[in-house]
Enzyme design. Structure first.
Site, PDB file in Angstrom:
ATOM      1  N   THR A  36      30.259  52.050 108.274  1.00  0.00           N
ATOM      2  CA  THR A  36      31.335  53.011 108.019  1.00  0.00           C
ATOM      3  C   THR A  36      31.409  54.036 109.137  1.00  0.00           C
ATOM      4  O   THR A  36      32.489  54.362 109.646  1.00  0.00           O
ATOM      5  CB  THR A  36      31.120  53.705 106.661  1.00  0.00           C
ATOM      6  OG1 THR A  36      30.990  52.727 105.633  1.00  0.00           O
ATOM      7  CG2 THR A  36      32.282  54.627 106.342  1.00  0.00           C
ATOM      8  N   LYS A  65      18.056  55.198 103.745  1.00  0.00           N
ATOM      9  CA  LYS A  65      18.806  56.091 104.643  1.00  0.00           C
ATOM     10  C   LYS A  65      19.345  57.306 103.885  1.00  0.00           C
ATOM     11  O   LYS A  65      19.264  58.427 104.371  1.00  0.00           O
ATOM     12  CB  LYS A  65      19.936  55.328 105.347  1.00  0.00           C
ATOM     13  CG  LYS A  65      20.797  54.452 104.472  1.00  0.00           C
ATOM     14  CD  LYS A  65      21.624  53.481 105.305  1.00  0.00           C
ATOM     15  CE  LYS A  65      22.344  52.464 104.438  1.00  0.00           C
ATOM     16  NZ  LYS A  65      22.964  51.404 105.239  1.00  0.00           N
ATOM     17  N   THR A  66      19.891  57.103 102.691  1.00  0.00           N
ATOM     18  CA  THR A  66      20.455  58.240 101.949  1.00  0.00           C
ATOM     19  C   THR A  66      19.531  58.733 100.848  1.00  0.00           C
ATOM     20  O   THR A  66      19.829  59.748 100.206  1.00  0.00           O
ATOM     21  CB  THR A  66      21.802  57.853 101.317  1.00  0.00           C
ATOM     22  OG1 THR A  66      21.597  56.732 100.439  1.00  0.00           O
ATOM     23  CG2 THR A  66      22.816  57.477 102.385  1.00  0.00           C
ATOM     24  N   LYS A 137      27.313  62.548  87.594  1.00  0.00           N
ATOM     25  CA  LYS A 137      26.609  63.462  86.692  1.00  0.00           C
ATOM     26  C   LYS A 137      27.024  64.908  86.959  1.00  0.00           C
ATOM     27  O   LYS A 137      27.151  65.716  86.028  1.00  0.00           O
ATOM     28  CB  LYS A 137      25.093  63.306  86.860  1.00  0.00           C
ATOM     29  CG  LYS A 137      24.282  64.233  85.977  1.00  0.00           C
ATOM     30  CD  LYS A 137      22.792  63.954  86.052  1.00  0.00           C
ATOM     31  CE  LYS A 137      22.007  64.907  85.143  1.00  0.00           C
ATOM     32  NZ  LYS A 137      20.566  64.586  85.092  1.00  0.00           N
ATOM     33  N   ARG A 215      52.180  41.715  77.321  1.00  0.00           N
ATOM     34  CA  ARG A 215      53.208  42.498  76.632  1.00  0.00           C
ATOM     35  C   ARG A 215      52.703  42.993  75.281  1.00  0.00           C
ATOM     36  O   ARG A 215      52.980  44.114  74.875  1.00  0.00           O
ATOM     37  CB  ARG A 215      54.472  41.666  76.452  1.00  0.00           C
ATOM     38  CG  ARG A 215      55.284  41.495  77.738  1.00  0.00           C
ATOM     39  CD  ARG A 215      56.512  40.660  77.482  1.00  0.00           C
ATOM     40  NE  ARG A 215      56.167  39.305  77.049  1.00  0.00           N
ATOM     41  CZ  ARG A 215      57.004  38.464  76.463  1.00  0.00           C
ATOM     42  NH1 ARG A 215      58.237  38.846  76.197  1.00  0.00           N
ATOM     43  NH2 ARG A 215      56.621  37.250  76.139  1.00  0.00           N
ATOM     44  N   HIS A 278      50.121  26.447  68.104  1.00  0.00           N
ATOM     45  CA  HIS A 278      49.312  27.398  67.338  1.00  0.00           C
ATOM     46  C   HIS A 278      47.833  27.034  67.364  1.00  0.00           C
ATOM     47  O   HIS A 278      47.162  27.004  66.333  1.00  0.00           O
ATOM     48  CB  HIS A 278      49.817  27.506  65.910  1.00  0.00           C
ATOM     49  CG  HIS A 278      51.211  28.053  65.811  1.00  0.00           C
ATOM     50  ND1 HIS A 278      51.589  29.252  66.395  1.00  0.00           N
ATOM     51  CD2 HIS A 278      52.337  27.554  65.232  1.00  0.00           C
ATOM     52  CE1 HIS A 278      52.871  29.468  66.158  1.00  0.00           C
ATOM     53  NE2 HIS A 278      53.350  28.456  65.474  1.00  0.00           N
ATOM     54  N   GLU A 330      56.810  25.905  75.812  1.00  0.00           N
ATOM     55  CA  GLU A 330      56.380  27.203  76.317  1.00  0.00           C
ATOM     56  C   GLU A 330      55.695  27.076  77.681  1.00  0.00           C
ATOM     57  O   GLU A 330      55.957  27.843  78.596  1.00  0.00           O
ATOM     58  CB  GLU A 330      55.419  27.861  75.323  1.00  0.00           C
ATOM     59  CG  GLU A 330      56.071  28.335  74.036  1.00  0.00           C
ATOM     60  CD  GLU A 330      56.747  29.683  74.178  1.00  0.00           C
ATOM     61  OE1 GLU A 330      56.754  30.230  75.290  1.00  0.00           O
ATOM     62  OE2 GLU A 330      57.292  30.173  73.163  1.00  0.00           O
ATOM     63  N   ASN A 421      39.169  22.671  58.023  1.00  0.00           N
ATOM     64  CA  ASN A 421      38.834  21.262  57.921  1.00  0.00           C
ATOM     65  C   ASN A 421      39.865  20.451  58.674  1.00  0.00           C
ATOM     66  O   ASN A 421      41.053  20.616  58.447  1.00  0.00           O
ATOM     67  CB  ASN A 421      38.791  20.825  56.458  1.00  0.00           C
ATOM     68  CG  ASN A 421      37.591  21.367  55.709  1.00  0.00           C
ATOM     69  OD1 ASN A 421      36.480  21.270  56.185  1.00  0.00           O
ATOM     70  ND2 ASN A 421      37.824  21.912  54.518  1.00  0.00           N
ATOM     71  N   PHE A 466      31.448  15.926  57.477  1.00  0.00           N
ATOM     72  CA  PHE A 466      31.232  14.837  56.509  1.00  0.00           C
ATOM     73  C   PHE A 466      32.165  14.938  55.304  1.00  0.00           C
ATOM     74  O   PHE A 466      32.795  15.963  55.043  1.00  0.00           O
ATOM     75  CB  PHE A 466      29.778  14.781  56.070  1.00  0.00           C
ATOM     76  CG  PHE A 466      29.259  16.015  55.375  1.00  0.00           C
ATOM     77  CD1 PHE A 466      29.790  16.455  54.166  1.00  0.00           C
ATOM     78  CD2 PHE A 466      28.203  16.735  55.909  1.00  0.00           C
ATOM     79  CE1 PHE A 466      29.303  17.568  53.510  1.00  0.00           C
ATOM     80  CE2 PHE A 466      27.700  17.866  55.263  1.00  0.00           C
ATOM     81  CZ  PHE A 466      28.256  18.281  54.071  1.00  0.00           C
ATOM     82  N   ASP A 471      36.770  10.703  47.831  1.00  0.00           N
ATOM     83  CA  ASP A 471      38.226  10.749  47.706  1.00  0.00           C
ATOM     84  C   ASP A 471      38.946  10.512  49.022  1.00  0.00           C
ATOM     85  O   ASP A 471      40.033   9.927  49.058  1.00  0.00           O
ATOM     86  CB  ASP A 471      38.679  12.063  47.067  1.00  0.00           C
ATOM     87  CG  ASP A 471      38.131  13.306  47.764  1.00  0.00           C
ATOM     88  OD1 ASP A 471      37.347  13.155  48.727  1.00  0.00           O
ATOM     89  OD2 ASP A 471      38.482  14.434  47.351  1.00  0.00           O
TER      90      ASP A 471
END
Length: 517
Positions: A36, A65-66, A137, A215, A278, A330, A421, A466, A471
């Site tokens: 710098t 250094k600092t 601080k 948005r 969705h 979309e 499910n 499972f 049914d």
């Protein structure tokens, strides 16, 4: 002690020369270090080296250094505390009023291909965080700047008022702790991955970078933004390039991510098209061409796909674009779009076209799956597995034919990404009916059969978990479903197996469940 003093030491040198020139014009002495200081001197800015202030040379290759009382006392002294100011005078320390520092480029370093641990460690800043935390601080007395975008505001207030306002200094101090929190979290995450630790840490810190404000959220009254996880992820949605269309919404991004996750199950072996609505798949198809794959996905549920999101694992060509343009979508997500495809699709003003060349690449196992709950955070590893071949077994008297087995593997990839499910039906390498997110499994199956209609006959079924009762098998028989793939593991598995044997249905257990909530 009337001399105003600023210390400038930045890795990102954007705007630093102009900032320093303005400070000098305002009567500041500028202290600086290393690169710098060199940049400022080359631009003709008068600079005092840190070593000239501390009376101690930079050492250990610039690591020290600092870190010196002549610097930190100047930053931390409270101007309204007479004892502090008397001590400064006694010690010959000049207060530092402006601290402009941004840190060693740790993020940029770890994102470089082939970076070594040693390189990463060397780019962990020590003096910089110490100085900016000290300045933050003591924010009432010191203006601390970590973002070059704030240089102009500080200069403007000095020019207008001769000082920086309390509100501005407090805001700048807040940005410091945001900055150091992210910096330390990046280091912590990187080192944890380098150690190859298994499991989840006891203390979890996360950091993300904002990609864009949205948005609104799921609903117009909710605020929202999209954030990027820091890392080399060229196959995730945050890396996509939007080529056309209006701004992405919260729901767009969530749904597109679901489509992308499902698409990854198929890799690049054959053309695949995924349609999502969705956050649930409504059609998945493969084909000899990407156009045929899309047609198969569309035919799976031509009603639900309207207003949905389509992800493709092949570049979009003219034929495919013509088909895609027939309905309102979309988003179209693909590795590329040829010129003919773009000329067709960009005629539709609002459709979003997202280009993601590596979209078929699997997700990294380092990524976490997270869900926020009130007062906490649920964290788990990503569900990157599909099944273990050694656990795959036929539990019925009739084994699936090779063709049925191919379709069972296909439908298992799909149902993994259906909300529980969840039930999916497939035939000829395309879904024919999907029943997502029901509170019981038989209703999910009935919904899938309803969507499939006549196409249910001869299809195969995948279930994300499972069957607790026989049914579902009985309903499958009535619909003409010929084979089933499911995890197994119910204490009543045998009832479903017996029902399948009675119906002549082949049933395969995977031993791996894929709940998705």
């Amino acid at each position: 002690m009337n001399q105003k003093r600023a210390i400038l030491s930045v890795s990102d040198k954007t705007g630093i020369v102009d900032f320093a020139k303005e400070l000098v014009a305002l009567g500041f002495e500028v202290i600086s270090t290393g690169g710098t200081a060199k940049a400022l001197k080359e631009a003709g800015v008068p600079v005092t080296g840190v070593s000239d202030v501390t009376g101690f040379p930079e050492c250990l290759d610039g690591r020290v250094k600092t870190l010196h009382p002549m610097i930190h006392a100047g930053i931390l002294a409270m101007r309204g505390n007479p004892e502090h100011m008397q001590q400064l005078e006694k010690l010959g320390v000049t207060p530092i009023d402006v601290v402009a520092i941004n840190l060693y480029p740790f993020k940029q370093t770890i994102l470089k291909p082939g970076v070594t641990l040693e390189d990463a460690i060397e780019n962990i800043d020590i003096g910089g965080p110490t100085m900016i935390r000290a300045a933050a601080k003591n924010w009432q007395d010191v203006s601390v700047i970590v973002d070059p975008a704030d240089y102009g505001k500080v200069i403007a207030e000095y020019k207008e008022n001769g000082s920086v306002s309390r509100d501005t200094k407090f805001a700048l101090a807040g940005k410091v702790f945001d900055h150091t929190a992210q910096y330390d979290t990046m280091i912590s995450t990187y080192l944890r991955r380098q150690r190859g630790e298994e499991g989840l840490p006891d203390d979890l810190s996360l950091t993300y970078e904002k990609v864009q404000d949205l948005r609104y959220g799921e609903n117009p009254h909710q605020k929202a933004a999209f954030y990027r996880e820091i890392g080399n992820h060229d196959n995730t949605l945050d890396a996509a390039e939007q080529l056309h269309g209006k701004e992405l919404s919260y729901n767009n991004i969530n749904d597109a991510n679901g489509a992308l996750d499902l698409l990854k199950e198929f890799g690049e072996e054959k053309p695949v098209a995924v349609a999502v609505k969705h956050a649930n798949p409504c059609g998945v198809g493969t084909g000899e061409t990407i156009c045929q794959a899309y047609k198969n996905a569309y035919d799976a549920d031509p009603v639900s796909i309207f207003g949905g999101i389509v992800a493709l694992n092949r570049p979009v060509d003219k034929d495919t674009a013509q088909e895609l343009a027939k309905i309102f979508l979309e988003i179209i997500l693909a590795p590329a779009f040829d010129e003919d495809a773009l000329s067709i699709l960009t005629q539709k003003k609002n459709i979003r076209l997202l280009k993601l060349p590596n979209l078929a690449k699997p997700n990294s196992k380092d990524l976490l799956d997270m869900k926020k709950v009130a007062g906490g955070l649920l964290v788990q590893s990503l569900d990157t597995e599909l099944l273990h071949e050694e656990d795959l077994k036929c539990v019925t008297k009739r084994e699936p034919t090779p063709e049925e087995m191919e379709q069972l593997r296909f439908v298992w990839k799909v149902v993994k990404h259906v909300k529980s499910n969840g039930i999916a039906l497939a035939k000829n390498n395309a879904t024919v009916g999907i029943g997502p997110g029901q509170t019981n499994r038989i209703t999910a199956l009935e919904l899938a059969i309803k969507y499939a209609g006549d196409k249910a006959a001869g299809s195969v079924m995948g279930s994300d978990a499972f069957f607790p009762f026989p049914d579902c098998v009985e309903a499958a028989q009535k619909a003409g479903i010929t084979a089933i793939i499911q995890p197994g593991g119910s204490i009543r598995d045998q009832e479903s197996i017996d029902a399948a044997d009675k119906a002549g249905i082949a049933m395969v257990f995977t031993g791996m469940r894929h709940f998705k909530h």
